[in-house]
Every structure is written in structure tokens, then in C-alpha cells.
Design a protein around this motif. Structure first.
Motif, PDB file in Angstrom:
ATOM      1  N   VAL A 176      35.684 -31.437  52.529  1.00  0.00           N
ATOM      2  CA  VAL A 176      36.682 -30.384  52.356  1.00  0.00           C
ATOM      3  C   VAL A 176      37.805 -30.817  51.400  1.00  0.00           C
ATOM      4  CG1 VAL A 176      38.276 -28.852  53.545  1.00  0.00           C
ATOM      5  CG2 VAL A 176      36.082 -29.402  54.585  1.00  0.00           C
TER       6      VAL A 176
ATOM      7  N   SER B 223      40.582 -16.036  59.970  1.00  0.00           N
ATOM      8  CA  SER B 223      41.309 -16.866  59.020  1.00  0.00           C
ATOM      9  C   SER B 223      41.838 -16.050  57.846  1.00  0.00           C
ATOM     10  CB  SER B 223      40.406 -17.980  58.487  1.00  0.00           C
ATOM     11  OG  SER B 223      39.776 -18.655  59.539  1.00  0.00           O
TER      12      SER B 223
ATOM     13  N   LEU C  12      41.341 -31.555  63.872  1.00  0.00           N
ATOM     14  CA  LEU C  12      40.817 -30.767  62.753  1.00  0.00           C
ATOM     15  C   LEU C  12      39.432 -30.201  63.062  1.00  0.00           C
ATOM     16  CD1 LEU C  12      41.336 -30.171  59.598  1.00  0.00           C
ATOM     17  CD2 LEU C  12      39.653 -31.978  59.282  1.00  0.00           C
ATOM     18  N   ALA C  13      39.255 -28.901  62.753  1.00  0.00           N
ATOM     19  CA  ALA C  13      37.957 -28.269  62.983  1.00  0.00           C
ATOM     20  C   ALA C  13      37.331 -27.872  61.666  1.00  0.00           C
ATOM     21  CB  ALA C  13      38.117 -27.042  63.876  1.00  0.00           C
ATOM     22  N   LEU C  14      36.039 -27.629  61.708  1.00  0.00           N
ATOM     23  CA  LEU C  14      35.300 -27.272  60.492  1.00  0.00           C
ATOM     24  C   LEU C  14      35.654 -25.863  60.030  1.00  0.00           C
ATOM     25  CD1 LEU C  14      33.025 -28.197  58.556  1.00  0.00           C
ATOM     26  CD2 LEU C  14      31.429 -27.063  60.091  1.00  0.00           C
ATOM     27  N   VAL C  15      35.690 -24.912  60.971  1.00  0.00           N
ATOM     28  CA  VAL C  15      36.022 -23.534  60.625  1.00  0.00           C
ATOM     29  C   VAL C  15      37.076 -23.021  61.591  1.00  0.00           C
ATOM     30  CG1 VAL C  15      33.844 -22.870  59.559  1.00  0.00           C
ATOM     31  CG2 VAL C  15      34.093 -22.731  62.029  1.00  0.00           C
TER      32      VAL C  15
ATOM     33  N   SER D   8      41.003 -25.342  61.427  1.00  0.00           N
ATOM     34  CA  SER D   8      40.643 -25.958  60.157  1.00  0.00           C
ATOM     35  C   SER D   8      41.837 -25.937  59.217  1.00  0.00           C
ATOM     36  CB  SER D   8      39.452 -25.234  59.524  1.00  0.00           C
ATOM     37  OG  SER D   8      39.825 -23.937  59.120  1.00  0.00           O
TER      38      SER D   8
ATOM     39  N   TRP E 258      45.715 -27.738  61.920  1.00  0.00           N
ATOM     40  CA  TRP E 258      45.371 -28.835  62.830  1.00  0.00           C
ATOM     41  C   TRP E 258      46.634 -29.557  63.250  1.00  0.00           C
ATOM     42  CZ3 TRP E 258      47.029 -33.238  60.461  1.00  0.00           C
ATOM     43  CH2 TRP E 258      47.081 -33.227  59.057  1.00  0.00           C
TER      44      TRP E 258
ATOM     45  N   GLY F 172      31.489 -28.538  65.127  1.00  0.00           N
ATOM     46  CA  GLY F 172      32.607 -28.218  64.234  1.00  0.00           C
ATOM     47  C   GLY F 172      33.877 -28.978  64.519  1.00  0.00           C
TER      48      GLY F 172
END
Lengths: 271, 438, 296
Positions: free
Chosen positions: A118, B94, C45-48, C52, C55, C265
Motif C-alpha cells: 500500500v 470509505s 491497520l486493516a487492508l480495507v 485502512s 488506524w 485483512g
């Protein structure tokens, strides 16, 4: 081993047996690739043909091959050039803690690159590097610890007396490096280049994520065209494509093979 | 020499690669390769009608979810995107997706979408994507093995006990995989949807979401409930206590091909799967004829557990969707592309040719569609379907459910598995977001 | 030894420094991203989804969970078995034996064996996974050619021997590196030393054990470090073949890491796993380094 004929015949038989065991799993790959009605099972094809290969090279395969070559050769070359420029001073100058530093870098590479995907992606986006050049740079960064350690070890084995002699005869630093050090460690450089090349050749995720247009995908992404939805995999395509996919890397290996066999002698010398 | 040549080539080619990316095209579109026969005619029609060009990028299914999440987060996503329905709420929460209610208001075909399926692609009351197709889930069974085991056909199990009973008879008759119930992390979403959720929905009375993973009223995940315990106990009976199925099909390198091979070789008894199986059943290269399929396999809805008050049959649906990027330059144009893809003629032709389940009444009620006996019967099942819990966090919960089934395969007790599952939910969402029943 | 008084070096320090600059820059970038991975291990922290972006720091929570939650310790044990048998015993010992045996044999056999080994190394991981699963399936090569002709019922290897199967597949896939390294290393052992040992009446085994091994010890240590790191983090082959199963039977740390980071995730927890892996291999590498620095 050397003189005893019975002994050497036994060795030959054992090795042949070994080679057969080693190569026998490939029967699945080739039986499916030439089977025009391939199902992914191990079976004798009812109809043999080159249809799968024709399918594999149709479409975007040519473009993908060029992209793969560009990414793999570009990464290998950039890694080696950057690596040489840094490994020579590291080998010759007594920088304190250099070995510990290089080992630590190699260890740090254990952290999976997927974990930093990322931030890496955001950085590449900001730098305008969401393209092949970005993939090459990212892979070079990930390669560099291994490249530096290996190259430094190879340079360590070049006797410094040769460089002294050349200096006495009036050679410049550039001449010393290009005429003595590089030719003497040609084999080591070939090793490092080859392993960077195969690593980049097999890289899937970075090119997939970085490419903005379909024409930028390499063969490692093209391989996945064999996977349809709901698990119906086109095995004929997959096997034929993977043979075409692996062939260039095998070819590169044979081109470099003579160099590599002596090149490996330097790997282990001194941490 | 060689190296110098390489470097120049590399430099030159990367310049070319950089230059080859054009200035932003009017409408950009990202999709996965398996759906090209739906979207490509739509793109052509759109281009012909508007005179705009569509910059399309077609990806392999592998890595697609990862890429779309990254692309939307970084602002590099296409204007229009294909995505799995379970990601929609996550992405919408989001702020990455554009709500479609206003855009779709002026589109005459919007009214035909089944409300239950739009719900799957909604977040906080707004629709964020339009479904491409849907599915239903059921129990497939091999008729010849049922005859061998002396079970009357057509098979119509009313409770889980009926299923276990049939599986035991199949096992005794020497069938290798009596009851293939998807389990474990390698099955991924299939373990949650085709296995756990189908059982869960019929495990307890449907009051207050006692038979689900999420309490939709309070937005809390359910960490322990009689329904969860009964569901995991079903797994325990199948894979551990009664050994009604070996685990290996769940861990085959290519699960789909392994299941098809087992079906082709008459090794399978009952298969918990879905409507898509009908497209090829045991041979995807030369799909068997309708008569051959009907002669060899049948299907029946998943029954409920048999607990008083529980549902008698269950079903849950998923599917893929197409949505518009919240950062699209021209959202009207982007939505126009969506409507071109979903235009009735194109959408219907694709649905029929690919044997998909229709998501719109104008297609599902057309004579061509109702003429297909399988689709007609399966669509009846879809009428009472349940959408999966497409709220943010679902993906995580689904992974935890899969892990729980994997631990059962390893022999863990139901109590331990529930405890582990509950703790993991608390870890992820906090104590106040997790509840228990009874 | 090299020393600073070499004039072609001392008079060109600036040039040498400039040469190191690009590498230093790229290493800096690497360290920057590595620091991120370290930092993430202290976050949720998450992936989605929301976490994300928003965090927060959670202290040592992720590291505590390595020990209080199921998975890490089991995966660590599986990884130790996998690395020990596939890398250290399999690739390293087999690679060495092949290199020692092929030394001095005629070049055709040597070429054939080398090609066989290299083909495995160069095949894409995903295809190697399919190939091995086809080889070990109930209708596969081993059952069709060995088990069934001997009168046994076909064995479901993935069901009954999942870990051994992935170990064998990894040996097949990865022996090339060790073989090439050791065959080159043995080339550097002078023939006179070996001949002398032979004249003294040493058996072939003694010649290998007492003469060759001590000479190439540095190579052994380097090879150990490299293949330990690679095998510890090697992921695609197992993941494609068994996905870590059945149950958790083949869930190595690399597979566990993937499941936690991407399926579930949770990137924060995933980072903690990778930091723990780094620490474990770090301790191992100190052991290897001691082996490497043994006095002559």
C-alpha cells in the motif's frame, strides 16, 4: 568417481534413475499441453495437436513477452549496475560494520513486500511511476540486499595484487575496474544477473497493480487468463502457456551457464 | 557492449511505456476477463451512440480484489468498475463509490431490478452498484450412487438428520465422498456461503437474526449462538464424529476440477454447492446434454435443521456488480456506460447464453428465460433468498468463519471453535460490537 | 588484506562515494518501507474499510496475540519442520550429494541432470503446484505407476501426507540453487588434496567428510542462510497446492501471514507475524555466522 569402472557405471545408473524421477512429474505438463481436449488429468491424449500453443501465442502474448523481457532484463541490469557501483567500494574500503550491515539488509528483506504494497503504491503514484519503470525500480530495490552481498563476496575474491600492478603501470580507477575487476568477476555478475532476471520474470503482483493499461501486462499476468470463473481452468492453455513462459528463462540459463558454474565459487567466501 | 545496449533499450522502452499512457480518456472502465462477453458489446454500443471512446482495462480474476481496493483508495481507479458484491459496502463506506439512486432515476430499465439484489449492493440505504447476475445454493446429488445406497428418488430431505442419514447410507455403500460440505480456508468464500451460511440460516428460529452472523438491528456480530453451535456441530459430525467425508476435496489445488472429476467418476454422493454448477457439472469442455445431466444428477434445496420454528429451506445469494467511481470526471457519462452494458437486449443475450440467473424481472419473465427448466426452477428459489451480510467487516468475519471450519477438520471441539471465533471477533471489532444469543 | 593506502582507491574516494550513491538511495527507500512494516506491527491497520485509513496505535497487543491466539505457534512448528526437511536436509544435502557425485562424471549425464533440476527451478510456482498435485493425486503418476501396480488401493497423498508432499515438491523445486552453489564450491577444492587423501587410504565417504566439507564450510554457511530465509518466507507453492490445509496441517508462517493479512485483512497483526519471523531467522543467522567465522 574417478578410476573404478564398476563404480562409475553404478554412479551413472543411479544418476540416470535420479534424472528420471526428477523429470517424470513433467509428463503431466507435456501430456496436457499437447492434448487438444485437456482436462488437467494425467492421461494419454486422445487427440494430439498444437492448438493449445496456438491459443497461448494468440492475443496479447507477443506484447506480454516483450513486457516480461523489459521488466526482467531491466531489473537484472539495473540491479547489477547499481550493485557493482556500490559493491566495489564496499569490498575495497574498510568501512566499519559493512558486513553486519549487509547481513542485516538481507535479513530485513524477509519482511514480505506485500506488507508494504500500500505505501509502495502510493509512493509510486506520487512519483509518476505507475509504469514499467516503476516496476523495475521497485523490484531493484527489493533485490538490492542480495545483489550487494553476493557481488561484494565476488569482488573479495579478486586478488588486490592485480589492481596494484595495474596502478603501477598507470591505469586509472575506471580502467582498473573495467579491465580487471569486472572481467575477473564476470561469472559472479552473471549469477547475480540471472537470479535477478528469474525473480523479476516470475513477479506477478507488482506489474498487475502498477500497470495502467492492458498492454503493459507481462507474461506472468497473462498466465492467469487460463483461470476462468468458478474454477473452470483451461489446462491446455495453462500448460502450453507455461512452457512458452518458462522457455526464455531456460534459454537465458543456458546462455549464462558456462559463466555461472565458475561464478558460484565466490558466493560463500567470507561474510 | 551488450550491457550498454540493454541500458539504452531499457531507458528508451520505459520512456515509450510512460508515453503510451494517454491523457485521461473520456470514460475508463476496469473489469475481469470472465465477463468480457457482457461488457464488450456494451462498450461498443456506448461508443457508437455517444462518440466517446472507452479506455478499458481487462484483468485476470487473480488479484482483482486487491487491485480494485488499492486503485480506489489511491484515486487511480477507473470511472466504472466491476467488483464482487461483498466489497461494495466496504468500498462505499470509505467514500470511494458514487451512489446511483439519482443517476438511475432517469433510466427506464432501473425499475426491473429485483429489490433484494439491489440491497446486496447497498450501503446505508443507497444503491452503489448494479448486479450483473446472481446465484442460489442447493444440494446436488448423484442419482446412481443414491440408487446404489438404496435411497428413494427424488431425494427430498426435510431436516439435517435426513442428510446425515443419506450420507451414512452412501458411505456404507462405498461412495468415496458421501457429503462434500465446503470447509476450510482454501475454499475461501465458498466455505462461508455454500456451507456455513446455508446451514446457519436453518439452524434456529429466524427471530432477531438468531440464525445469522450479524444482528442487523444493532450492527453487532454474533460471537456465540445456538445456531452457530448447531452449524459447527453439523461440520463436526460430518468431518469428525461420523467421518462422512474425507477432507481432501476442500484442499485440492484446483477444487473445481477435483469436484468435477469426482462427479464424473461417480465418487460423489451429496455436494453442497450452487446454481452455477449446472453450466457444466462434470465436464466443462463438452458440457453434457440436459438429458445426460438429469439422468446423472439431481438437486434439492437445503433443508432446515428440523428445530421447531426454523426455516424449512434456506438460500443465500451473492454475485458481481458494476459501480461508478466517486471521483469519476463525468459521472453522467460513466453511468451511461453502465446502462449501455445493462441494456436489455445485450444483458438478456448474455444471461441466456451463459446460463446465468437473471437479476431483473424483464429478463426473468421473458419467454426465452422461463423456457429453461433449470433457470425457471432455480429462480423460484431466489425469490426467498437472503443477501449476505454485505456490511463493512464482512470479509474479515467470513475469513474467521472459514478458519473455524478448518479447525473442526483438525478435530477441535465445537466449544473451542466457538470460543476462538468469539475472541477473534472481539479482537477485530471490540467488545461492544460483538454479542451472543442465549 | 585491503588497506586504505591503496592509492587508486584513496585518491578517488569521491568517485567511489558517488558510485555508492544510487545504491544508498535505493537502500534508503527500502529502509523507509521496512520501517513502515515495523511500525504497522504496533497498529490495528486493516487492508480495507475504515481501519485502512483511520488506524490507531495498539502497543504490543499484536505481539501478545501471537501467543494468546491460536495459529502462530502451530504455524511456527510446521515451518520449522518444513524448513528443516525441505531446505536443510532436502535441498542442501541432496544438492551437495549431487554436486559431489557429478564431479568428474562425463558431461552428458551431468548436463541431463542439471537440466532436470533447473527446469523445476524455472517453472512458475503456480504451475509447479498443479504439476505436483497431479503427480500425487489419486489418479496421478505415483499411484498409477507404483501404488496400484503393486496391488495397493490408491493413496490420497494430500489427505494423508500433506506436509511430506509439499516438502518433496519444494525439494524438487528448489534444489537447483544449492546444487549450483556446491558444485561451483567443489570446483575450487584442489584435486591434489583429494588425491593425497586417497593415497592415504581414505574411503570416498571419508574424503567427502574429512577433506571436502571443511574446505567449503563458508559456502555451506552462506547457503544455509539464504535458503533458510527463502524457505521461511516461501509462500506460493504451498498456498496453491493445499492453501495450508487440510485443516492447518501445512499452514507455515508464510501462509498464516497471508491469511491474517489478506484473507482476514488485519495488516497490523500480519506485520507483527513478519517481525516475529524476522527475529527468529535473525537468531538462526547468528548461529550460521559463527559457523562461517570458524577459525582456519
Amino acid at each position: 568417481m574417478e578410476t573404478n569402472p564398476t563404480h562409475s557405471r553404478l554412479t551413472a545408473i543411479a544418476l540416470t534413475f535420479m534424472a528420471i524421477i526428477w523429470v517424470s512429474p513433467f509428463s503431466w505438463l507435456f501430456l496436457n499441453a499437447f492434448n487438444t481436449a485437456s482436462t488437467g488429468q494425467l492421461e494419454i491424449p486422445r487427440s494430439v495437436g498444437l492448438d493449445n500453443f496456438a491459443m497461448a501465442i494468440s492475443g496479447n502474448a507477443g506484447r506480454q513477452f516483450l513486457n516480461s523481457m523489459l521488466i526482467a532484463a531491466g531489473t537484472a541490469t539495473l540491479s547489477v549496475v547499481v550493485g557493482i557501483a556500490a559493491a566495489y567500494p564496499l569490498s575495497r574500503l574498510r568501512i566499519p560494520g559493512r558486513n553486519a550491515f549487509l547481513w542485516t539488509l538481507v535479513l530485513l528483506r524477509m519482511l514480505p513486500s506485500a506488507g508494504v504494497l500500500v505505501p509502495l503504491y502510493f509512493a509510486a503514484q506520487r512519483g509518476g511511476l505507475l509504469n514499467q519503470l516503476g516496476v523495475i525500480i521497485a523490484l531493484t530495490i527489493l533485490n538490492l540486499p542480495f545483489t550487494l552481498l553476493l557481488l561484494k563476496n565476488f569482488f573479495d575474491t579478486v586478488p588486490i595484487e592485480l589492481e596494484e600492478a595495474a596502478y603501477v603501470e598507470g591505469a586509472t580507477l575506471f580502467q582498473i575496474v573495467t579491465r580487471i575487476v569486472l572481467p575477473m568477476s564476470r561469472a559472479g555478475i552473471a549469477v547475480v544477473w540471472f537470479f535477478s532476471f528469474t525473480g523479476a520474470w516470475n513477479e506477478f503482483l507488482l506489474p498487475l497493480i502498477f500497470a495502467r493499461v492492458q498492454d503493459a501486462f507481462p507474461m506472468s499476468v497473462g498466465l492467469y487468463a487460463a483461470f476462468g470463473q468458478q474454477g473452470a481452468i483451461n489446462y491446455g492453455f495453462l500448460t502450453a502457456y507455461s512452457i512458452i513462459y518458462a522457455a526464455p528463462a531456460v534459454g537465458v540459463y543456458f546462455l549464462l551457464r558456462r559463466n555461472m558454474n565458475t561464478g558460484f565459487a565466490g558466493v560463500g567466501v567470507k561474510g | 557492449m551488450l550491457k550498454k545496449g540493454f541500458l539504452t533499450t531499457v531507458a528508451a522502452l520505459s520512456l515509450v511505456a510512460a508515453a503510451a499512457i494517454p491523457a485521461r480518456a473520456e470514460v475508463t472502465f476496469m473489469y475481469a476477463d470472465w465477463i468480457e462477453s457482457l461488457v464488450e458489446p456494451g462498450i461498443k454500443a456506448f461508443e457508437a451512440e455517444t462518440g466517446e471512446t472507452v479506455k478499458a482495462i481487462k484483468l485476470p480474476g487473480q488479484g482483482y480484489d486487491q487491485r480494485i481496493a488499492l486503485d480506489l483508495a489511491a484515486g487511480t481507479a477507473a470511472d466504472v468498475n466491476l467488483m464482487d458484491s461483498f466489497m461494495v459496502s466496504e468500498l462505499a463506506s470509505s467514500g470511494y463509490l458514487e451512489p446511483l439512486n439519482d443517476l438511475a432515476a432517469g433510466w427506464d430499465q432501473y425499475q426491473y431490478y429485483l429489490p433484494g439484489l439491489l440491497e446486496v449492493a447497498s450501503y446505508q440505504g443507497k444503491v452503489y452498484a448494479l448486479p450483473t447476475d446472481t446465484d442460489v445454493r442447493m444440494l446436488w446429488y448423484d442419482k446412481s450412487n443414491f440408487e446404489k445406497a438404496g435411497i428413494a428418488l427424488p431425494w427430498e430431505p426435510k431436516t439435517w438428520a435426513d442428510i446425515l442419514d443419506a450420507a451414512q447410507k452412501l458411505k456404507d455403500a462405498g461412495v468415496q465422498y458421501p457429503f462434500q460440505l465446503p470447509a476450510g480456508t482454501k475454499q475461501a468464500e465458498a466455505a462461508t456461503m455454500q456451507g456455513v451460511y446455508m446451514a446457519l440460516l436453518g439452524a434456529d428460529v429466524p427471530e432477531g437474526d438468531r440464525n445469522r452472523l450479524l444482528n442487523r438491528e444493532t450492527g453487532q456480530w454474533i460471537g456465540d449462538s445456538p445456531a452457530l453451535r448447531r452449524t459447527f456441530d453439523l461440520y463436526h459430525q460430518v468431518y469428525v464424529d461420523k467421518q462422512l467425508n474425507p477432507a481432501d476435496l476442500n484442499y485440492a489445488t484446483d477444487i473445481g476440477a477435483a469436484v468435477r472429476a469426482a462427479l464424473a467418476n461417480d465418487q460423489l454422493g451429496i455436494l453442497a454447492s450452487g446454481s452455477w454448477e449446472d453450466a457444466c457439472l462434470w465436464d466443462c469442455n463438452n458440457p453434457p446434454s440436459r438429458e445426460e445431466r438429469d439422468a446423472q444428477v439431481g438437486w434439492t434445496p437445503w433443508p432446515g435443521s428440523g428445530e421447531p420454528g426454523a426455516k424449512t429451506t434456506t438460500n443465500i445469494s451473492g454475485g458481481w456488480t458494476i459501480g461508478v467511481n466517486a471521483k469519476a470526471a463525468d459521472k453522467d457519462m460513466a453511468f451511461k456506460l453502465v446502462t449501455a452494458i445493462f441494456d436489455e437486449a445485450n444483458f438478456k443475450a448474455w444471461t441466456l447464453a451463459n446460463h446465468r440467473m437473471a437479476v431483473r424481472t424483464d429478463i426473468s419473465e421473458s419467454p426465452e428465460y422461463t423456457a429453461d427448466p433449470f433457470l425457471a426452477k432455480a429462480t423460484a428459489l431466489a425469490a426467498e433468498t437472503t443477501g449476505r451480510d454485505t456490511v463493512p467487516g464482512y470479509q474479515t468475519v467470513s475469513a474467521l468463519v472459514q478458519q473455524a471450519t478448518a479447525d473442526i477438520l483438525d478435530g477441535a471441539s465445537v466449544d473451542d471453535v466457538i470460543q476462538e471465533y468469539h475472541d477473534a471477533l472481539v479482537d477485530e471489532f471490540g467488545t461492544d460490537k460483538v454479542m451472543t444469543y442465549e | 588484506m585491503k588497506n586504505q593506502s591503496n592509492p587508486w582507491l584513496t585518491s578517488n574516494l569521491l568517485v567511489l562515494g558517488l558510485g555508492m550513491l544510487p545504491a544508498a538511495l535505493l537502500i534508503g527507500v527500502l529502509l523507509y518501507f521496512t520501517a513502515w512494516a515495523f511500525a504497522f506491527s504496533f497498529t490495528d491497520l486493516a487492508l480495507v474499510g475504515r481501519k485502512s485509513v483511520e488506524w490507531s496505535w495498539v502497543g504490543l497487543q499484536n505481539f501478545e496475540r501471537l501467543f494468546t491466539r491460536k495459529g502462530f505457534l502451530d504455524a511456527l512448528w510446521t515451518t520449522v519442520v518444513f524448513v528443516f526437511f525441505s531446505a536443510i536436509v532436502g535441498q542442501s544435502v541432496l544438492g551437495f550429494l549431487l554436486a559431489a557425485t557429478l564431479r568428474g562424471t562425463q558431461s552428458t549425464i551431468r548436463s541431463v541432470v542439471e537440466v532436470c533440476i533447473m527446469l523445476g527451478w524455472l517453472l512458475p510456482d503456480i504451475v509447479a503446484a498443479f504439476l505436483w498435485s497431479a503427480t500425487t493425486s489419486q489418479t496421478g503418476l505415483i499411484n498409477a505407476l507404483i501404488v496400484v501396480p503393486l496391488g495397493f488401493p490408491p493413496i490420497s497423498f494430500i489427505n494423508d501426507y500433506a506436509l511430506p508432499v509439499v516438502i518433496v515438491a519444494n525439494v524438487w523445486k528448489g534444489t537447483a540453487w544449492s546444487y549450483l552453489l556446491f558444485s561451483a564450491a567443489l570446483d575450487s577444492v584442489s584435486r591434489e588434496v583429494v588425491e593425497a587423501a586417497k593415497v592415504d587410504g581414505a574411503t570416498p565417504l571419508q574424503r567427502i567428510w574429512l577433506v571436502m566439507l571443511p574446505i567449503i564450510r563458508p559456502h555451506i554457511a552462506t547457503n544455509m542462510l539464504f535458503i533458510t530465509i527463502w524457505t521461511f518466507t516461501y509462500f506460493p507453492l504451498i498456498f496453491a497446492m493445499t492453501g495450508g490445509g487440510p485443516g492447518r496441517q501445512t499452514e507455515t508462517l508464510a501462509v498464516f501471514l497471508y491469511n491474517q493479512s489478506f484473507a482476514r485483512g488485519n495488516l497490523g497483526f500480519g506485520s507483527a507475524i513478519s517481525v516475529a519471523m524476522l527475529a527468529i531467522v535473525g537468531v538462526l543467522s547468528i548461529f550460521y555466522l559463527r559457523l562461517l567465522r570458524e577459525p582456519k
